[in-house]
Design a protein around this motif. Structure first.
Motif, PDB file in Angstrom:
ATOM      1  N   GLU A  74       0.358  10.358   5.533  1.00 24.02           N
ATOM      2  CA  GLU A  74      -0.543   9.213   5.691  1.00 24.02           C
ATOM      3  C   GLU A  74       0.137   8.107   6.492  1.00 24.02           C
ATOM      4  O   GLU A  74      -0.492   7.457   7.332  1.00 24.02           O
ATOM      5  CB  GLU A  74      -0.973   8.691   4.323  1.00 24.02           C
ATOM      6  N   ARG A 112      -9.087   9.542   3.082  1.00 29.13           N
ATOM      7  CA  ARG A 112      -8.196   9.062   2.022  1.00 29.13           C
ATOM      8  C   ARG A 112      -7.339   7.900   2.514  1.00 29.13           C
ATOM      9  O   ARG A 112      -7.056   6.958   1.768  1.00 29.13           O
ATOM     10  CB  ARG A 112      -7.330  10.216   1.521  1.00 29.13           C
ATOM     11  N   LEU A 113      -6.936   7.958   3.772  1.00 28.13           N
ATOM     12  CA  LEU A 113      -6.184   6.839   4.333  1.00 28.13           C
ATOM     13  C   LEU A 113      -7.055   5.591   4.390  1.00 28.13           C
ATOM     14  O   LEU A 113      -6.619   4.490   4.042  1.00 28.13           O
ATOM     15  CB  LEU A 113      -5.680   7.192   5.739  1.00 28.13           C
ATOM     16  N   LYS A 121      -7.329   3.743   1.167  1.00 31.20           N
ATOM     17  CA  LYS A 121      -6.163   2.939   0.795  1.00 31.20           C
ATOM     18  C   LYS A 121      -6.025   1.695   1.668  1.00 31.20           C
ATOM     19  O   LYS A 121      -5.627   0.631   1.190  1.00 31.20           O
ATOM     20  CB  LYS A 121      -4.888   3.782   0.911  1.00 31.20           C
ATOM     21  N   VAL A 122      -6.337   1.823   2.950  1.00 25.87           N
ATOM     22  CA  VAL A 122      -6.078   0.748   3.908  1.00 25.87           C
ATOM     23  C   VAL A 122      -7.247  -0.225   4.031  1.00 25.87           C
ATOM     24  O   VAL A 122      -7.037  -1.434   4.178  1.00 25.87           O
ATOM     25  CB  VAL A 122      -5.733   1.341   5.296  1.00 25.87           C
ATOM     26  N   LYS A 169     -10.370  -0.206   1.923  1.00 22.20           N
ATOM     27  CA  LYS A 169     -11.183  -0.521   0.744  1.00 22.20           C
ATOM     28  C   LYS A 169     -10.743  -1.839   0.120  1.00 22.20           C
ATOM     29  O   LYS A 169      -9.583  -2.019  -0.247  1.00 22.20           O
ATOM     30  CB  LYS A 169     -11.079   0.595  -0.287  1.00 22.20           C
ATOM     31  N   ILE A 224       0.855  -1.188   0.000  1.00 26.47           N
ATOM     32  CA  ILE A 224       0.000   0.000   0.000  1.00 26.47           C
ATOM     33  C   ILE A 224       0.890   1.237   0.000  1.00 26.47           C
ATOM     34  O   ILE A 224       1.726   1.408   0.885  1.00 26.47           O
ATOM     35  CB  ILE A 224      -0.924   0.021   1.226  1.00 26.47           C
ATOM     36  N   THR A 225       0.717   2.081  -0.994  1.00 24.82           N
ATOM     37  CA  THR A 225       1.521   3.292  -1.119  1.00 24.82           C
ATOM     38  C   THR A 225       0.874   4.444  -0.361  1.00 24.82           C
ATOM     39  O   THR A 225      -0.272   4.796  -0.625  1.00 24.82           O
ATOM     40  CB  THR A 225       1.696   3.686  -2.597  1.00 24.82           C
ATOM     41  N   LEU A 226       1.619   5.015   0.578  1.00 25.57           N
ATOM     42  CA  LEU A 226       1.118   6.129   1.382  1.00 25.57           C
ATOM     43  C   LEU A 226       2.060   7.319   1.268  1.00 25.57           C
ATOM     44  O   LEU A 226       3.262   7.160   1.054  1.00 25.57           O
ATOM     45  CB  LEU A 226       1.017   5.724   2.856  1.00 25.57           C
TER      46      LEU A 226
END
Length: 226
Positions: A156, A198-199, A202-203, A205, A150-152
């Protein structure tokens, strides 16, 4: 302390350069985005003061390039618009603080000191954090879930690290703002809400169980049980 000031308005640039020099800083001044980016990537600075509206490359583009190049020099954004969207954009791109024009010079100095002070984190004995199937590697700055990378952004990552360290605790918006950004947003909670949203995208969803929970009227919590 050595600062890079990227500001295209000649009078403002010279005023800030002179004032910061008198305050004890070594200051390099750049008047456009291309030259500013070159200086920022060619020399070591303790902090960069970056105007948003710049010729050739704007402040957002300069900041994005710096962070994509793994240059983590603290950045304070200067913006003429006091809009939530602008602040969210800057923070998510990796800015450490922002200040809205016109501003008092003493406020800028205070924000510089505050940013420089908090960039000295206390070393953590933990090398990794894990909640359910979410894994955060502190040393490698990597996040995976069910083996998926996961790209943060830098902010983030810091936000997720805070939530994971405080697993099961409800964190208020003001506490998150204070710890992750070292800023006081007062009643302006939209910045934190957007960052968490937004975090979560990504984490959480596409994964189970959902880990980031909104606690109505209180804040946010990361836990296996909502």
């Amino acid at each position: 302390m050595k600062l890079l000031l990227i500001e295209d308005e000649p009078k403002t640039g010279e005023y800030l350069r002179k004032g910061l020099t008198e305050a004890g800083y070594i200051v390099d001044l750049s008047s456009d985005g291309v030259d500013g980016l070159y200086q920022a990537t060619s020399a070591n600075y303790d902090l960069i003061i970056l105007d948003v509206m710049l010729p050739q490359l704007n402040g957002w583009q300069v900041l994005t390039t710096l962070r994509a190049s793994n240059i983590e020099t603290p950045v304070i954004m200067l913006t003429a618009r006091d809009q939530v969207e602008d602040r969210v954009k800057g923070l998510e791109l990796g800015a450490d603080d922002y200040i809205v024009k016109p501003f008092a010079f003493v406020e800028l100095v205070a924000r510089i000191k505050n940013t420089l002070r908090r960039k000295q984190p206390t070393p953590s004995k933990e090398l990794a954090l894990e909640v359910a199937n979410l894994h955060l590697d502190i040393l490698k700055r990597r996040v995976t879930r069910e083996g998926d990378s996961i790209t943060l952004t830098a902010k983030e990552f810091s936000l997720l690290e805070l939530l994971m360290r405080r697993q099961g605790e409800v964190l208020s918006r003001s506490e998150i703002a204070s710890i992750v950004w070292d800023m006081n947003f007062d009643s302006d909670t939209n910045v934190i809400d957007v960052a968490v949203k937004r975090l979560r995208g990504k984490v959480d969803k596409g994964y189970e169980p959902k880990l980031i929970h909104t606690i109505r009227g209180m804040g946010y919590m990361l836990d296996e049980q909502g």
